[in-house]
Design a protein around this motif. Structure first.
Motif, mmCIF file in Angstrom:
data_model
loop_
_atom_site.group_PDB
_atom_site.id
_atom_site.type_symbol
_atom_site.label_atom_id
_atom_site.label_comp_id
_atom_site.label_asym_id
_atom_site.label_seq_id
_atom_site.Cartn_x
_atom_site.Cartn_y
_atom_site.Cartn_z
ATOM 1 N N LYS A 177 0.839 -1.201 0.000
ATOM 2 C CA LYS A 177 0.000 0.000 0.000
ATOM 3 C C LYS A 177 0.872 1.248 0.000
ATOM 4 C CE LYS A 177 -4.172 -2.022 1.940
ATOM 5 N NZ LYS A 177 -4.962 -2.203 0.730
ATOM 6 N N ALA B 118 -6.716 9.680 -1.284
ATOM 7 C CA ALA B 118 -6.720 10.250 0.064
ATOM 8 C C ALA B 118 -5.309 10.676 0.462
ATOM 9 C CB ALA B 118 -7.239 9.197 1.055
ATOM 10 N N VAL C 245 -7.911 6.395 8.894
ATOM 11 C CA VAL C 245 -7.827 5.017 8.398
ATOM 12 C C VAL C 245 -6.395 4.510 8.537
ATOM 13 C CG1 VAL C 245 -8.355 3.489 6.463
ATOM 14 C CG2 VAL C 245 -9.636 5.621 6.748
ATOM 15 N N LYS D 40 -3.770 1.455 7.706
ATOM 16 C CA LYS D 40 -3.640 0.338 6.765
ATOM 17 C C LYS D 40 -2.275 -0.329 6.903
ATOM 18 C CE LYS D 40 -6.642 2.367 3.246
ATOM 19 N NZ LYS D 40 -6.868 2.630 1.805
ATOM 20 N N VAL E 144 -7.169 -3.113 6.739
ATOM 21 C CA VAL E 144 -7.635 -1.724 6.713
ATOM 22 C C VAL E 144 -8.558 -1.506 7.905
ATOM 23 C CG1 VAL E 144 -9.004 -0.023 5.436
ATOM 24 C CG2 VAL E 144 -7.486 -1.587 4.200
ATOM 25 N N ILE F 136 -10.754 1.331 10.097
ATOM 26 C CA ILE F 136 -11.282 2.694 10.205
ATOM 27 C C ILE F 136 -11.425 3.004 11.685
ATOM 28 C CG2 ILE F 136 -13.279 4.174 9.713
ATOM 29 C CD1 ILE F 136 -13.508 2.454 7.075
ATOM 30 N N GLU G 18 -4.216 7.247 6.768
ATOM 31 C CA GLU G 18 -4.836 7.917 5.639
ATOM 32 C C GLU G 18 -6.072 8.698 6.070
ATOM 33 O OE1 GLU G 18 -4.881 5.520 1.851
ATOM 34 O OE2 GLU G 18 -7.026 5.715 2.180
ATOM 35 N N GLU G 19 -6.302 9.761 5.362
ATOM 36 C CA GLU G 19 -7.496 10.586 5.525
ATOM 37 C C GLU G 19 -8.746 9.723 5.270
ATOM 38 O OE1 GLU G 19 -9.099 14.198 2.600
ATOM 39 O OE2 GLU G 19 -7.323 13.059 2.124
ATOM 40 N N PHE G 20 -9.781 9.900 6.091
ATOM 41 C CA PHE G 20 -11.034 9.160 5.928
ATOM 42 C C PHE G 20 -11.888 9.832 4.863
ATOM 43 C CE2 PHE G 20 -15.559 8.728 7.076
ATOM 44 C CZ PHE G 20 -15.688 7.346 7.049
ATOM 45 N N LEU G 21 -12.330 9.046 3.895
ATOM 46 C CA LEU G 21 -13.173 9.581 2.817
ATOM 47 C C LEU G 21 -14.566 8.976 2.918
ATOM 48 C CD1 LEU G 21 -10.676 9.202 -0.174
ATOM 49 C CD2 LEU G 21 -11.113 11.259 1.180
ATOM 50 N N GLU H 255 -18.881 3.506 -3.216
ATOM 51 C CA GLU H 255 -17.696 2.897 -3.809
ATOM 52 C C GLU H 255 -18.049 2.239 -5.132
ATOM 53 O OE1 GLU H 255 -15.110 0.608 -1.175
ATOM 54 O OE2 GLU H 255 -16.070 1.593 0.530
ATOM 55 N N LYS I 243 -19.141 -4.780 1.408
ATOM 56 C CA LYS I 243 -18.069 -5.381 2.214
ATOM 57 C C LYS I 243 -18.525 -5.816 3.601
ATOM 58 C CE LYS I 243 -14.009 -4.570 -0.145
ATOM 59 N NZ LYS I 243 -13.765 -3.325 -0.861
ATOM 60 N N MET J 198 -13.719 5.585 -4.705
ATOM 61 C CA MET J 198 -14.781 6.170 -3.883
ATOM 62 C C MET J 198 -15.211 7.470 -4.534
ATOM 63 S SD MET J 198 -14.826 6.837 0.181
ATOM 64 C CE MET J 198 -15.150 5.216 0.810
ATOM 65 N N LEU K 218 -9.058 4.455 -3.944
ATOM 66 C CA LEU K 218 -8.749 3.898 -2.615
ATOM 67 C C LEU K 218 -7.622 2.897 -2.702
ATOM 68 C CD1 LEU K 218 -12.220 3.122 -0.998
ATOM 69 C CD2 LEU K 218 -10.719 5.061 -0.539
ATOM 70 N N GLU K 219 -7.692 2.051 -3.707
ATOM 71 C CA GLU K 219 -6.682 0.987 -3.778
ATOM 72 C C GLU K 219 -6.639 0.378 -5.157
ATOM 73 O OE1 GLU K 219 -7.552 -2.775 -2.005
ATOM 74 O OE2 GLU K 219 -9.649 -2.713 -2.597
HETATM 75 P P1 AMP Z 1 -8.808 -1.054 0.652
HETATM 76 O O1 AMP Z 1 -8.297 -2.456 0.860
HETATM 77 O O2 AMP Z 1 -7.756 -0.003 0.716
HETATM 78 O O3 AMP Z 1 -9.764 -0.892 -0.494
HETATM 79 O O4 AMP Z 1 -9.809 -0.833 1.849
HETATM 80 C C1 AMP Z 1 -10.882 -1.702 2.090
HETATM 81 C C2 AMP Z 1 -12.107 -0.888 2.359
HETATM 82 O O5 AMP Z 1 -11.849 0.041 3.424
HETATM 83 C C3 AMP Z 1 -12.540 -0.015 1.188
HETATM 84 O O6 AMP Z 1 -13.314 -0.714 0.269
HETATM 85 C C4 AMP Z 1 -13.294 1.085 1.911
HETATM 86 O O7 AMP Z 1 -14.607 0.664 2.209
HETATM 87 C C5 AMP Z 1 -12.522 1.256 3.182
HETATM 88 N N1 AMP Z 1 -11.530 2.341 3.039
HETATM 89 C C6 AMP Z 1 -10.265 2.247 2.572
HETATM 90 N N2 AMP Z 1 -9.652 3.442 2.563
HETATM 91 C C7 AMP Z 1 -10.547 4.336 3.033
HETATM 92 C C8 AMP Z 1 -10.527 5.746 3.262
HETATM 93 N N3 AMP Z 1 -9.437 6.481 3.019
HETATM 94 N N4 AMP Z 1 -11.647 6.322 3.745
HETATM 95 C C9 AMP Z 1 -12.746 5.593 4.014
HETATM 96 N N5 AMP Z 1 -12.832 4.264 3.832
HETATM 97 C C10 AMP Z 1 -11.750 3.623 3.340
#
Ligand code: AMP
Ligand code: GLY
Length: 417
Positions: free
Chosen positions: A103, A118, A141, A143, A153, A155, A185-188, A192, A214, A273, A282-283
């Protein structure tokens, strides 16, 4: 034509189901596969992460193509190894798969190439990370850097929660070396969207969009899971927004990877997102999503083998992806207790009653004395197509209702949003 598919979940079942539409394909083997896959392919008990055993089996069986579907063998270098052995393989090299495997790397790439995402900081020291969260606005967040079975991940609503997440990841090492570094990371906020795309290193072709669910419970409540259901397409992913995402996120990623000399051949999954300030990435995943594949592949009109060959040979620019106009919904049926502790070996009833209105993709199942039993957290994915999401939903739920096993749980609101 003889093919080996590496993996053993619903995604792999969907890939094999789709490949089976091509009548020129003879034998398909799957390692390790599962109960349902064994009806469409020869299942071999080799772990998806056992690179030595997989390479030896592939050589011995002289496969024309090996498709590596899950994240860990890709990041561990299975495709590199197969290529070294002269075996044709579909999937990115370890170096290219780092966009999912780290990441920290993914975030650095996004930042360097101006891909909207983010804001973040990286820490390898627990004390500094703790000091940093004290200064942050909540939620935030946390990670783990590396692969953590989709659980890395967290929150956090308060600095204490964040410190406890950091303690688990960096001190207690619940994800092993994947927690040597963390991204904070900043929360968004916002809906999605998952956009999977084929990439041959020079051309990137986005597939139809999808949306995952999810959380384990209806209304997005409860803990995160691997994904409890999907639908495709995502109504929001159209017009100007789609064009903006393709330009600022998808094409820019292709450019970034080529500038960084990380030629990517395979599937890049963009986890997006849609925030009120615009789309954010996000990823990345370096593979088909699960259960995204279970709604996207049934809508794909192209021959999957033809597209995979074009990816490997760098001919994607000659391909136009075509999609069934209908919508698809996949409802995941899970074991009682999942995503926590659950039992295995429970008999599954009613599969024979499912009509042609639905496709049942097996995820965590095994076959015992000719009967299917549960063998994992996510057990089945029931996919149906319909004129719109509503009709697809109705069909998927009507067919899922015919299937039962002790403790079964599934969300009742897939595709309602
Ligand atoms: P990721 O593996 O990075 O996609 O994260 C898994 C899940 O966590 C995502 O599908 C989002 O629902 C949530 N998530 C990841 N990053 C953020 C973020 N910066 N703000 C809010 N939710 C996040
Ligand atoms: N459904 C999300 C994933 O495959 O990672």
């Amino acid at each position: 034509m003889k093919i080996l598919v590496v993996g053993g979940g619903g995604r792999e079942h969907a890939i094999i189901w789709k490949l089976r539409q091509n009548k020129s394909i003879g034998e398909i083997h799957c390692a390790p596969g599962n109960g349902g896959i064994s009806d469409n392919a020869v299942c071999v008990p080799i772990k998806a992460t056992d690179i030595d055993a997989m390479a030896a089996y592939a050589k011995q069986q002289r496969f024309d193509l090996v498709i590596v579907a899950p994240d860990d063998p890709l990041y561990m270098g299975m495709v590199d190894r197969l290529n070294e052995e002269g075996i044709r393989a579909f999937g990115p090299t370890a170096r290219a798969a780092e966009i999912e495997g780290s990441k920290v790397y993914a975030k650095q790439l996004m930042k360097k190439y101006g891909i909207p995402a983010a804001g973040y900081e990286v820490f390898s020291d627990y004390q500094s990370a703790c000091a940093y969260v004290e200064s942050c606005e909540m939620p935030i967040v946390v990670k783990a850097d590396g692969l953590a079975l989709g659980k890395g991940v967290i929150i956090c609503q308060s600095a204490d929660e964040a410190k406890s997440a950091l303690d688990n990841i960096m001190v207690k090492k619940v994800f092993g070396d994947a927690g040597n570094r963390v991204v904070i990371e900043e929360f968004l906020e916002g809906p999605e969207v998952s956009v999977l795309s084929f990439c041959d290193g020079k051309t990137i072709l986005p597939m139809a969009s999808a949306q995952d669910h999810k959380r384990i419970c209806d209304g997005d409540q409860g803990p995160n899971t691997g994904g409890m259901g999907t639908f495709s397409p995502t109504p929001r992913y159209t017009g100007a927004l789609k064009a903006e995402i393709e330009q600022t996120i998808i094409q820019r990623t292709l450019y970034a990877l080529s500038m960084e000399d990380r030629e990517f051949k395979g599937v890049i999954f963009f986890g997006l997102m849609l925030t009120k300030d615009g789309p954010r990435l996000l990823e990345y995943n370096a593979r088909f999503g699960d259960p995204e594949a279970q709604v996207v592949l049934p809508r794909m009109k192209n021959d999957l083998l033809g597209v995979m060959n074009a990816v490997i040979d760098g001919r994607l620019e000659d391909i136009t992806l075509e999609w069934d106009e209908r919508s698809a919904v996949c409802v995941v049926m899970a074991s009682g207790g999942y995503p926590g502790h659950y039992q295995k070996g429970i008999a599954i009833d009613g599969l024979e009653r499912v009509s042609d209105d639905a496709i049942v993709f097996h995820a965590g199942t095994a076959k015992k004395n000719g009967c299917y039993v549960t063998n994992g957290g996510r057990v089945l994915g029931v996919t149906a197509l319909g004129r719109d999401i509503g009709e697809a939903r109705e069909k998927a739920y009507a067919e899922a209702a015919k299937i039962s096993f002790d403790g079964v749980q599934y969300r009742k609101d897939i595709g309602i949003k």
